[in-house]
Motif scaffolding. Structure first.
Motif, PDB file in Angstrom:
ATOM      1  N   CYS A  18      -5.972 -45.941  29.767  1.00 61.47           N
ATOM      2  CA  CYS A  18      -6.831 -45.243  28.800  1.00 61.47           C
ATOM      3  C   CYS A  18      -7.403 -43.968  29.399  1.00 61.47           C
ATOM      4  CB  CYS A  18      -7.965 -46.165  28.342  1.00 61.47           C
ATOM      5  SG  CYS A  18      -7.417 -47.507  27.308  1.00 61.47           S
ATOM      6  N   LEU A  21      -4.608 -41.310  29.545  1.00 63.59           N
ATOM      7  CA  LEU A  21      -4.297 -40.818  28.202  1.00 63.59           C
ATOM      8  C   LEU A  21      -5.404 -39.914  27.678  1.00 63.59           C
ATOM      9  CD1 LEU A  21      -2.762 -43.918  26.374  1.00 63.59           C
ATOM     10  CD2 LEU A  21      -1.611 -41.814  27.047  1.00 63.59           C
ATOM     11  N   LEU A  22      -6.654 -40.338  27.849  1.00 64.26           N
ATOM     12  CA  LEU A  22      -7.778 -39.575  27.304  1.00 64.26           C
ATOM     13  C   LEU A  22      -7.962 -38.250  28.033  1.00 64.26           C
ATOM     14  CD1 LEU A  22      -9.776 -40.079  25.047  1.00 64.26           C
ATOM     15  CD2 LEU A  22     -11.370 -40.974  26.698  1.00 64.26           C
ATOM     16  N   PRO A  26      -4.415 -36.183  25.253  1.00 58.38           N
ATOM     17  CA  PRO A  26      -5.201 -36.581  24.079  1.00 58.38           C
ATOM     18  C   PRO A  26      -4.365 -36.692  22.812  1.00 58.38           C
ATOM     19  CG  PRO A  26      -5.638 -34.300  24.631  1.00 58.38           C
ATOM     20  CD  PRO A  26      -4.789 -34.860  25.732  1.00 58.38           C
ATOM     21  N   VAL A  28      -1.447 -38.056  22.513  1.00 56.82           N
ATOM     22  CA  VAL A  28      -0.848 -39.393  22.466  1.00 56.82           C
ATOM     23  C   VAL A  28      -1.821 -40.381  21.842  1.00 56.82           C
ATOM     24  CG1 VAL A  28       0.039 -41.285  23.893  1.00 56.82           C
ATOM     25  CG2 VAL A  28       0.644 -38.932  24.433  1.00 56.82           C
ATOM     26  N   LEU A  29      -3.095 -40.249  22.193  1.00 52.95           N
ATOM     27  CA  LEU A  29      -4.107 -41.147  21.643  1.00 52.95           C
ATOM     28  C   LEU A  29      -4.221 -40.974  20.129  1.00 52.95           C
ATOM     29  CD1 LEU A  29      -5.860 -43.245  23.003  1.00 52.95           C
ATOM     30  CD2 LEU A  29      -7.699 -41.593  23.077  1.00 52.95           C
ATOM     31  N   VAL A  32      -1.383 -42.749  18.478  1.00 53.31           N
ATOM     32  CA  VAL A  32      -1.583 -44.202  18.431  1.00 53.31           C
ATOM     33  C   VAL A  32      -2.380 -44.574  17.181  1.00 53.31           C
ATOM     34  CG1 VAL A  32      -2.743 -46.135  19.579  1.00 53.31           C
ATOM     35  CG2 VAL A  32      -1.361 -44.553  20.917  1.00 53.31           C
ATOM     36  N   PHE A  33      -3.443 -43.810  16.882  1.00 49.76           N
ATOM     37  CA  PHE A  33      -4.211 -44.057  15.664  1.00 49.76           C
ATOM     38  C   PHE A  33      -3.350 -43.854  14.419  1.00 49.76           C
ATOM     39  CE2 PHE A  33      -7.973 -43.447  18.367  1.00 49.76           C
ATOM     40  CZ  PHE A  33      -8.766 -44.492  17.919  1.00 49.76           C
ATOM     41  N   PRO A  75      -9.133 -39.840  14.520  1.00 54.21           N
ATOM     42  CA  PRO A  75      -9.085 -38.825  15.590  1.00 54.21           C
ATOM     43  C   PRO A  75      -9.715 -37.496  15.190  1.00 54.21           C
ATOM     44  CG  PRO A  75      -6.967 -39.931  15.409  1.00 54.21           C
ATOM     45  CD  PRO A  75      -7.801 -40.403  14.263  1.00 54.21           C
ATOM     46  N   SER A  79     -13.081 -36.092  16.966  1.00 54.31           N
ATOM     47  CA  SER A  79     -13.029 -34.820  17.692  1.00 54.31           C
ATOM     48  C   SER A  79     -13.957 -33.774  17.095  1.00 54.31           C
ATOM     49  CB  SER A  79     -11.595 -34.293  17.731  1.00 54.31           C
ATOM     50  OG  SER A  79     -11.173 -33.954  16.426  1.00 54.31           O
ATOM     51  N   ARG A 140     -14.388 -35.390  26.205  1.00 52.21           N
ATOM     52  CA  ARG A 140     -13.170 -36.184  26.301  1.00 52.21           C
ATOM     53  C   ARG A 140     -12.722 -36.307  27.750  1.00 52.21           C
ATOM     54  NH1 ARG A 140      -8.302 -34.480  26.971  1.00 52.21           N
ATOM     55  NH2 ARG A 140      -8.698 -32.350  26.262  1.00 52.21           N
ATOM     56  N   GLY A 144     -12.658 -39.693  30.091  1.00 46.73           N
ATOM     57  CA  GLY A 144     -11.452 -40.130  30.796  1.00 46.73           C
ATOM     58  C   GLY A 144     -11.683 -40.315  32.285  1.00 46.73           C
TER      59      GLY A 144
END
Length: 195
Positions: A18, A21-22, A26, A28-29, A32-33, A75, A79, A140, A144
């Motif tokens: 995590c 990725l974060l 970002p 990719v995250l 995922v959502f 997301p 953001s 962010r 991370g």
């Protein structure tokens, strides 16, 4: 007695993934959502259209599709508003620290440290609230990095547990100064009392 460290290892691996990725990926995250939301929407629509007589599950399917759309929108929502929320929290904490520094009867140096800390939090909070686009990227990345630090701590715990397990492989003879205070009597002690 060996200590199980699998929980710490799992947390460390999850936090590392995590955190990476974060911090570095970002996009990719966000994907995922999008994927999770899409799966929920498709499943809900299939449930609503094919389930039950007379469309009994249609309303449930539409609610599920709405939840899927919300997950896909998360997301963008996070953001765009995370910097403002973090800024408000920092402003409140900064004001509390400034007020505490004025009321406490601490030594002069400690009072000044708390006052400076409160002012720094207040300035950072105002910066986050009124410059949200750059601040959201900073938040962010900091989040991370924090996740990676927690992962490093969990890896350290796994290392310490492995060292203790290696030193304790021969039973409790490695720790001769430890006294068993569990209150559980062993069977041979009970037999001695009966005789």
């Amino acid at each position: 007695m060996k200590i199980d460290n699998s929980g710490y290892l799992f947390k460390a691996i999850l936090l590392t993934a995590c955190g990476i990725l974060l911090t570095f990926f970002p996009g990719v995250l966000a994907w995922v959502f999008y994927i999770i939301g899409g799966i929920i929407i498709i499943g809900s629509l299939l449930t609503g259209l094919t389930g039950g007589e007379g469309g009994a599950l249609f309303s449930v399917g539409m609610v599920g599709a709405g939840i899927g759309l919300f997950i896909m929108y998360l997301p963008k929502l996070i953001s765009s508003h995370i910097a403002v929320i973090a800024g408000m929290v920092l402003v409140i904490v900064g004001i509390v620290q400034i007020v505490k520094s004025r009321k406490k009867d601490l030594s002069n140096g400690m009072r000044n440290v708390q006052l400076v800390f409160g002012i720094l939090l207040l300035v950072a909070g105002i910066f986050f609230m009124f410059n949200p686009f750059h601040a959201s990227k900073i938040i962010r990345i900091l989040t991370g990095v924090l996740l990676l630090l927690f992962a490093a701590f969990n890896y350290y715990v796994v290392h310490v547990i492995n060292q203790r397990n290696a030193g304790n492989s021969g039973g409790s003879s490695s720790y001769p100064d430890i006294i068993d205070a569990s209150g559980v009597e062993k069977p041979d002690e009970i037999n001695k009392r009966i005789e």
